[in-house]
Scaffold this motif. Structure first.
Motif, PDB file in Angstrom:
ATOM      1  N   CYS A 332     -60.131  99.157  -0.776  1.00 34.21           N
ATOM      2  CA  CYS A 332     -59.221 100.296  -0.669  1.00 34.21           C
ATOM      3  C   CYS A 332     -58.761 100.775  -2.051  1.00 34.21           C
ATOM      4  O   CYS A 332     -58.857 101.961  -2.372  1.00 34.21           O
ATOM      5  N   VAL A 333     -58.280  99.852  -2.877  1.00 36.16           N
ATOM      6  CA  VAL A 333     -57.675 100.211  -4.158  1.00 36.16           C
ATOM      7  C   VAL A 333     -58.732 100.623  -5.183  1.00 36.16           C
ATOM      8  O   VAL A 333     -58.553 101.588  -5.923  1.00 36.16           O
ATOM      9  N   VAL A 334     -59.842  99.897  -5.232  1.00 40.53           N
ATOM     10  CA  VAL A 334     -60.869 100.173  -6.234  1.00 40.53           C
ATOM     11  C   VAL A 334     -61.902 101.176  -5.735  1.00 40.53           C
ATOM     12  O   VAL A 334     -62.325 102.060  -6.475  1.00 40.53           O
ATOM     13  N   GLY A 335     -62.309 101.058  -4.481  1.00 41.27           N
ATOM     14  CA  GLY A 335     -63.364 101.924  -3.964  1.00 41.27           C
ATOM     15  C   GLY A 335     -62.891 103.101  -3.146  1.00 41.27           C
ATOM     16  O   GLY A 335     -63.673 104.003  -2.838  1.00 41.27           O
ATOM     17  N   GLY A 336     -61.623 103.111  -2.729  1.00 42.15           N
ATOM     18  CA  GLY A 336     -61.143 104.197  -1.883  1.00 42.15           C
ATOM     19  C   GLY A 336     -61.658 104.128  -0.462  1.00 42.15           C
ATOM     20  O   GLY A 336     -61.573 105.103   0.285  1.00 42.15           O
ATOM     21  N   THR A 337     -62.180 102.953  -0.058  1.00 37.55           N
ATOM     22  CA  THR A 337     -62.699 102.755   1.303  1.00 37.55           C
ATOM     23  C   THR A 337     -61.648 102.011   2.111  1.00 37.55           C
ATOM     24  O   THR A 337     -61.363 100.846   1.843  1.00 37.55           O
ATOM     25  N   THR A 338     -61.083 102.667   3.103  1.00 41.97           N
ATOM     26  CA  THR A 338     -59.912 102.125   3.794  1.00 41.97           C
ATOM     27  C   THR A 338     -60.216 101.461   5.126  1.00 41.97           C
ATOM     28  O   THR A 338     -59.394 100.711   5.653  1.00 41.97           O
ATOM     29  N   GLU A 339     -61.390 101.753   5.717  1.00 39.74           N
ATOM     30  CA  GLU A 339     -61.664 101.254   7.068  1.00 39.74           C
ATOM     31  C   GLU A 339     -61.539  99.732   7.212  1.00 39.74           C
ATOM     32  O   GLU A 339     -61.070  99.255   8.248  1.00 39.74           O
ATOM     33  N   PRO A 340     -61.961  98.924   6.206  1.00 41.20           N
ATOM     34  CA  PRO A 340     -61.826  97.472   6.377  1.00 41.20           C
ATOM     35  C   PRO A 340     -60.396  97.025   6.643  1.00 41.20           C
ATOM     36  O   PRO A 340     -60.181  95.992   7.286  1.00 41.20           O
ATOM     37  N   LEU A 341     -59.396  97.769   6.174  1.00 39.84           N
ATOM     38  CA  LEU A 341     -58.004  97.440   6.476  1.00 39.84           C
ATOM     39  C   LEU A 341     -57.527  98.171   7.737  1.00 39.84           C
ATOM     40  O   LEU A 341     -56.861  97.588   8.590  1.00 39.84           O
ATOM     41  N   GLU A 342     -57.870  99.446   7.854  1.00 39.40           N
ATOM     42  CA  GLU A 342     -57.363 100.234   8.973  1.00 39.40           C
ATOM     43  C   GLU A 342     -57.855  99.709  10.313  1.00 39.40           C
ATOM     44  O   GLU A 342     -57.112  99.722  11.297  1.00 39.40           O
ATOM     45  N   PHE A 343     -59.093  99.239  10.362  1.00 35.93           N
ATOM     46  CA  PHE A 343     -59.635  98.780  11.636  1.00 35.93           C
ATOM     47  C   PHE A 343     -59.093  97.405  12.031  1.00 35.93           C
ATOM     48  O   PHE A 343     -59.375  96.935  13.126  1.00 35.93           O
ATOM     49  N   LEU A 344     -58.322  96.782  11.146  1.00 31.02           N
ATOM     50  CA  LEU A 344     -57.687  95.519  11.517  1.00 31.02           C
ATOM     51  C   LEU A 344     -56.517  95.743  12.467  1.00 31.02           C
ATOM     52  O   LEU A 344     -56.122  94.837  13.203  1.00 31.02           O
ATOM     53  N   PHE A 345     -55.952  96.962  12.443  1.00 25.14           N
ATOM     54  CA  PHE A 345     -54.810  97.222  13.337  1.00 25.14           C
ATOM     55  C   PHE A 345     -55.011  98.448  14.223  1.00 25.14           C
ATOM     56  O   PHE A 345     -54.214  98.702  15.119  1.00 25.14           O
ATOM     57  N   LEU A 346     -56.082  99.205  14.001  1.00 26.68           N
ATOM     58  CA  LEU A 346     -56.291 100.421  14.783  1.00 26.68           C
ATOM     59  C   LEU A 346     -56.365 100.140  16.279  1.00 26.68           C
ATOM     60  O   LEU A 346     -55.703 100.815  17.092  1.00 26.68           O
ATOM     61  N   PHE A 347     -57.151  99.144  16.683  1.00 29.11           N
ATOM     62  CA  PHE A 347     -57.399  98.926  18.106  1.00 29.11           C
ATOM     63  C   PHE A 347     -56.326  98.068  18.771  1.00 29.11           C
ATOM     64  O   PHE A 347     -56.070  98.219  19.956  1.00 29.11           O
ATOM     65  N   VAL A 348     -55.710  97.193  17.991  1.00 27.18           N
ATOM     66  CA  VAL A 348     -54.672  96.343  18.587  1.00 27.18           C
ATOM     67  C   VAL A 348     -53.317  97.038  18.596  1.00 27.18           C
ATOM     68  O   VAL A 348     -52.435  96.662  19.371  1.00 27.18           O
ATOM     69  N   ALA A 349     -53.141  98.052  17.742  1.00 29.20           N
ATOM     70  CA  ALA A 349     -51.858  98.751  17.686  1.00 29.20           C
ATOM     71  C   ALA A 349     -52.079 100.213  17.293  1.00 29.20           C
ATOM     72  O   ALA A 349     -51.812 100.610  16.156  1.00 29.20           O
ATOM     73  N   PRO A 350     -52.578 101.041  18.214  1.00 29.86           N
ATOM     74  CA  PRO A 350     -52.832 102.445  17.892  1.00 29.86           C
ATOM     75  C   PRO A 350     -51.597 103.185  17.382  1.00 29.86           C
ATOM     76  O   PRO A 350     -51.717 104.104  16.564  1.00 29.86           O
ATOM     77  N   VAL A 351     -50.409 102.772  17.859  1.00 30.18           N
ATOM     78  CA  VAL A 351     -49.181 103.433  17.396  1.00 30.18           C
ATOM     79  C   VAL A 351     -48.980 103.182  15.904  1.00 30.18           C
ATOM     80  O   VAL A 351     -48.547 104.076  15.163  1.00 30.18           O
TER      81      VAL A 351
END
Length: 530
Positions: A332-351
């Protein structure tokens, strides 16, 4: 009813695949932007005055060379898209599709030139006439400047022609022109006709794009928030690239005269100003849609969420998820790729993801209100240094750490409260019930760092996977029988998330190593089918 559903699914898949094709030119854009940013920054008079050692003639030649090479992608952006779209959409004979894309784009502009000449508008050098008809030199051809949207339309048409005709069989007397050779031939005819239609329909497209731009701009400081939030909300569906391209490369992102040329699109304006020697500073109206808006969430917020997930994990599980979270933060910080973090909570907590999307959009607005002017595409620490710090205090880069720290605290507080209060099953919150056999299986990794044979088995085997492709972080595939897909097993094999779009289309979120996983899986499938 079934037919309608099928059509909707087809359109959905089409736009997903179309967005995926944008990644090839956008990746080059990002790299060229960094080269252009470093070269133009270190060759500028202000930086040389501050650091006299950089005035060395050899160093200056290197920096100017970097600027020239870096400007390539922005000078030929439309034709790059028209080549990349058929290339990405073609399932076979990709080289022919790419070649036909170039042919189609040139011929389309020749058709437009013919129409303008027949109408008596061309030839002319009258600047007022050229501006009134939006005429520019496109690859040396005087034509209507349709920009990226025109290139996308041409690329899609060429891709459809390639799909329809790449294996056509002609009579023996004409057999030489059959098969793949027929694709550029039919492309020449069709795109020549499209060029005659473009001057008639383009005002409608231009009006629509201008309307979208006016809608966003009419929202004032909340315009960037609409864009930033919309991009995050579209990301799980793989459709964010459509919105991003619209703002970055068309009139919806603004139009401005730079160095005597009319330039449209937020990113195009920024890069034009970056390479123009007479421009000092960057337009706030353009950069408000670019990297600076992502920085509060990317450099501060998501790392704060990662720390909250680590602290909320069971103590005995923290060592297991530490590597996952650290690699996600680095991506996220170096590459600007956020999915590896976002998908950790997207499906378990959509809110929580919705809150994240809103906070990301608010970050865009905050940077715009503060007058920060940091451009480019990724919102990572590289953009912060190259397009912020290296361009001096006029970019107000010093506000990024301040706002980033606030976003870090806000994300940490919200995520820690929500996870503990509602017992959200983020990584490390569950009791480990994985059997010793499953752990042993998951430990058999290949060159990709993943146990790809086990992942293929969890997908129902090679015979269940009809198509296989990937984007930046996800495997994209079509399967015969979705009931054979074991989502739990895929997650045990370190897949970050599994997205079942419909009864046949599936996405498996891997992270930055997805290309290696895809290549290894494709090799296994080829071996199984041999």
């Amino acid at each position: 009813m079934a037919a309608n559903t099928s059509q909707k699914v087809t359109l959905w898949e089409f736009f997903q695949n179309l967005g995926k094709t944008f990644m090839l030119p956008v990746a080059l854009l990002s790299f060229c932007g960094i080269m252009l940013g470093i070269g133009s920054s270190l060759s500028s008079h202000d930086v040389v005055t501050l650091i006299p050692a950089l005035g060395n003639p050899v160093l200056q030649l290197i920096f100017v060379w970097m600027s020239k090479v870096g400007s390539f992608a922005f000078s030929f952006l439309p034709v790059m898209f028209c080549i990349a779209i058929p290339l990405g959409l073609a399932s076979e004979n990709k080289g022919v599709a790419a070649f036909a894309g170039f042919v189609g784009y040139v011929v389309m502009n020749l058709g437009v030139n013919f129409w303008l000449t027949a109408k008596g508008i061309l030839p002319t050098t009258d600047a007022a006439v050229l501006k009134a008809n939006n005429i520019q030199n496109v690859l040396g051809i005087q034509s209507i400047d349709t920009g990226i949207l025109g290139a996308v339309i041409a690329g899609v048409i060429v891709a459809m022609l390639h799909k329809r005709f790449h294996n056509i069989r002609l009579p023996d007397a004409l057999a030489f022109f059959g098969g793949t050779r027929f694709v550029p031939i039919i492309t020449t005819v069709v795109m020549g006709l499209v060029g005659l239609v473009i001057p008639l329909i383009w005002p409608v497209f231009a009006a629509g794009i201008t309307g979208i731009g006016n809608l966003i701009n009419s929202a004032g400081v909340f315009g960037p928030m609409i864009f930033g939030t919309g991009e995050r909300l579209l990301l799980p569906f793989g459709l964010q690239h459509i919105l991003v391209a619209l703002i970055r490369f068309t009139e919806a992102g603004g139009t401005m005269d730079v160095c005597g040329h009319s330039v449209s699109g937020a990113l195009t304006i920024f890069q034009a100003q970056l390479s123009c020697p007479t421009v000092h500073g960057f337009s706030e109206s353009a950069t408000r849609f670019l990297s600076q808006g992502k920085m509060p969430a990317f450099l501060g917020g998501l790392p704060g969420a990662a720390l909250a997930m680590y602290h909320c994990a069971r103590p005995e599980n923290r060592h297991k998820i530490k590597g996952l979270l650290i690699s996600g933060v680095i991506a996220c910080v170096v590459g600007g790729t956020t999915e590896p973090l976002e998908f950790l909570f997207l499906f378990v907590a959509p809110v929580l993801y919705l809150i994240h999307a809103l906070l990301t959009g608010l970050g865009f607005t905050m940077m715009a209100v503060l007058g920060v002017t940091i451009g480019n595409t990724d919102g990572n620490v590289i953009d912060f240094v190259v397009f912020g710090i290296l361009h001096g205090l006029s970019t107000k880069w010093y506000m990024v750490p301040v706002v980033g720290a606030i976003w870090f605290a806000v994300y940490y507080g919200i995520f820690r409260f929500a996870i503990t209060r509602f017992n959200i099953k983020t990584p490390g919150r569950d009791i480990d019930t994985t059997s010793s056999a499953e752990r042993a299986l998951a430990g058999q990794v290949g060159k990709s760092g993943y146990n790809v044979p086990a992942m293929l088995a969890a997908l129902g085997g090679a015979e269940n996977v009809v198509t296989l492709d990937n984007c930046i972080t996800r495997l994209r595939m079509t399967v015969k029988d979705m009931t054979l897909v074991d989502s739990a097993a895929l997650k045990n094999l370190r897949a970050i998330g599994v997205v079942q779009l419909n009864q046949h289309n599936l996405q498996v979120v891997i992270g930055p190593q997805v290309q290696s996983v895809k290549d290894e899986m494709a090799s296994l499938m080829s071996t199984a089918q041999a």
